[in-house]
Design a protein around this motif. Structure first.
Motif, mmCIF file in Angstrom:
data_model
loop_
_atom_site.group_PDB
_atom_site.id
_atom_site.type_symbol
_atom_site.label_atom_id
_atom_site.label_comp_id
_atom_site.label_asym_id
_atom_site.label_seq_id
_atom_site.Cartn_x
_atom_site.Cartn_y
_atom_site.Cartn_z
ATOM 1 N N LEU A 53 69.286 54.005 28.382
ATOM 2 C CA LEU A 53 69.507 52.797 27.582
ATOM 3 C C LEU A 53 68.738 51.612 28.153
ATOM 4 O O LEU A 53 68.065 50.872 27.413
ATOM 5 N N GLN A 54 68.820 51.420 29.467
ATOM 6 C CA GLN A 54 68.131 50.292 30.093
ATOM 7 C C GLN A 54 66.613 50.444 29.989
ATOM 8 O O GLN A 54 65.892 49.459 29.765
ATOM 9 N N ALA A 55 66.120 51.662 30.145
ATOM 10 C CA ALA A 55 64.678 51.891 30.012
ATOM 11 C C ALA A 55 64.211 51.545 28.601
ATOM 12 O O ALA A 55 63.169 50.903 28.414
ATOM 13 N N VAL A 56 64.986 51.960 27.610
ATOM 14 C CA VAL A 56 64.643 51.639 26.218
ATOM 15 C C VAL A 56 64.679 50.130 26.004
ATOM 16 O O VAL A 56 63.764 49.549 25.397
ATOM 17 N N PHE A 57 65.724 49.485 26.509
ATOM 18 C CA PHE A 57 65.844 48.040 26.327
ATOM 19 C C PHE A 57 64.660 47.294 26.939
ATOM 20 O O PHE A 57 64.061 46.419 26.300
ATOM 21 N N PHE A 62 59.518 44.412 26.722
ATOM 22 C CA PHE A 62 58.099 44.291 27.086
ATOM 23 C C PHE A 62 57.227 44.252 25.835
ATOM 24 O O PHE A 62 56.279 43.454 25.743
ATOM 25 N N LEU A 63 57.559 45.085 24.856
ATOM 26 C CA LEU A 63 56.807 45.085 23.602
ATOM 27 C C LEU A 63 56.901 43.726 22.915
ATOM 28 O O LEU A 63 55.897 43.200 22.409
ATOM 29 N N ALA A 64 58.096 43.149 22.907
ATOM 30 C CA ALA A 64 58.279 41.827 22.299
ATOM 31 C C ALA A 64 57.435 40.778 23.012
ATOM 32 O O ALA A 64 56.813 39.914 22.369
ATOM 33 N N ASP A 65 57.392 40.848 24.332
ATOM 34 C CA ASP A 65 56.589 39.890 25.105
ATOM 35 C C ASP A 65 55.102 40.036 24.789
ATOM 36 O O ASP A 65 54.386 39.040 24.626
ATOM 37 N N ARG A 83 65.700 43.668 20.193
ATOM 38 C CA ARG A 83 65.929 43.494 21.634
ATOM 39 C C ARG A 83 67.249 42.795 21.904
ATOM 40 O O ARG A 83 68.054 43.237 22.737
ATOM 41 N N ASP A 84 67.497 41.709 21.196
ATOM 42 C CA ASP A 84 68.709 40.935 21.439
ATOM 43 C C ASP A 84 69.967 41.701 21.038
ATOM 44 O O ASP A 84 70.998 41.625 21.714
ATOM 45 N N LEU A 85 69.875 42.437 19.932
ATOM 46 C CA LEU A 85 71.024 43.233 19.507
ATOM 47 C C LEU A 85 71.313 44.334 20.524
ATOM 48 O O LEU A 85 72.471 44.572 20.888
ATOM 49 N N ARG A 148 70.060 36.215 21.210
ATOM 50 C CA ARG A 148 70.907 35.945 20.048
ATOM 51 C C ARG A 148 71.979 37.025 19.940
ATOM 52 O O ARG A 148 71.658 38.204 19.785
ATOM 53 N N TYR A 149 73.216 36.612 20.027
ATOM 54 C CA TYR A 149 74.326 37.554 19.872
ATOM 55 C C TYR A 149 74.670 37.692 18.393
ATOM 56 O O TYR A 149 74.585 36.717 17.640
#
Length: 224
Positions: A53-57, A62-65, A83-85, A148-149
């Motif tokens: 899960l953490q690796a995916v997150f 990183f993709l978003a950045d 990412r935020d969800l 964003r939650y």
């Protein structure tokens, strides 16, 4: 943080979690205690699932950045929402739960969650990578940038659904093998186990709320 700094951090975090997940997945078969690695392999343990899960997150982060750096803002907006969800509903509460619950039970009686037989199989650094480092990583992510939650109801429904899936997986493994994923579960009656699962879910929900609180205190209030 600057976007380039965030990209570097998220890339390093992704590589770290990928390396840790790879390391635990490639423990030599002959070194594995037979009573630990039964049906489901490592994938029945919440700790290992959390590493994935953490690796995916961090990969998504990183993709978003990168998308922001190359000015692909429309694509970046969609990835950032995902990412935020992912962080708010799963990455933060699950990693916090894994760390806190593991060390609490380990201190009480390690045989309930991490039998001594594993000491000769899993190096000390890998144990801490799985159960200790996940918490400061999660906290650092909150302090590094705002997330964003989702609306409370949506977030808790998603979290509860994932918890239901994992509990179902644990019960399925028991129905097939007659062995519990964690020795701790064998101590409970059916009603006691149901109460334990309910209590664990309540703890995870409290960590969800804690993450939301920290995010709001540091960055202000905003929702999907």
């Amino acid at each position: 943080m600057e976007i380039s700094t965030l990209a570097t951090y998220h890339c390093l975090a992704f590589v770290w979690y990928f390396f840790v997940a790879y390391s635990i997945a490639h423990i030599k078969t002959e070194e594995r205690p037979s009573e630990v690695f039964l049906y489901g392999g490592q994938w029945k343990y919440l700790t290992v699932l959390n590493l994935v899960l953490q690796a995916v997150f961090y990969g998504v982060s990183f993709l978003a950045d990168v998308l922001r750096l190359i000015k692909k803002l429309r694509c970046a907006k969609c990835v950032i929402s995902s990412r935020d969800l992912l962080f708010s509903v799963l990455a933060f509460p699950v990693s916090t739960f894994v760390s806190v619950s593991f060390w609490t039970l380990y201190t009480y009686n390690r045989e309930l969650v991490y039998p001594k037989s594993l000491d000769g199989v899993i190096p000390l650094w890998l144990n801490h990578a799985m159960h200790t480092a996940v918490l400061p990583f999660a906290l650092l992510e909150i302090f590094a940038l705002p997330h964003r939650y989702p609306a409370k109801k949506k977030g808790l429904i998603l979290l509860g659904f994932v918890a239901f899936l994992y509990i179902s997986w644990v019960l399925w493994i028991y129905s097939v093998t007659g062995e519990w994923v964690y020795p701790l579960f064998a101590l409970f009656s059916p009603s006691g186990l149901a109460a334990f699962f309910a209590g664990s879910l309540a703890v995870v929900v409290s960590f969800y709320n804690f993450g939301e609180f920290l995010n709001r205190m540091i960055w202000g209030q905003f929702e999907f």
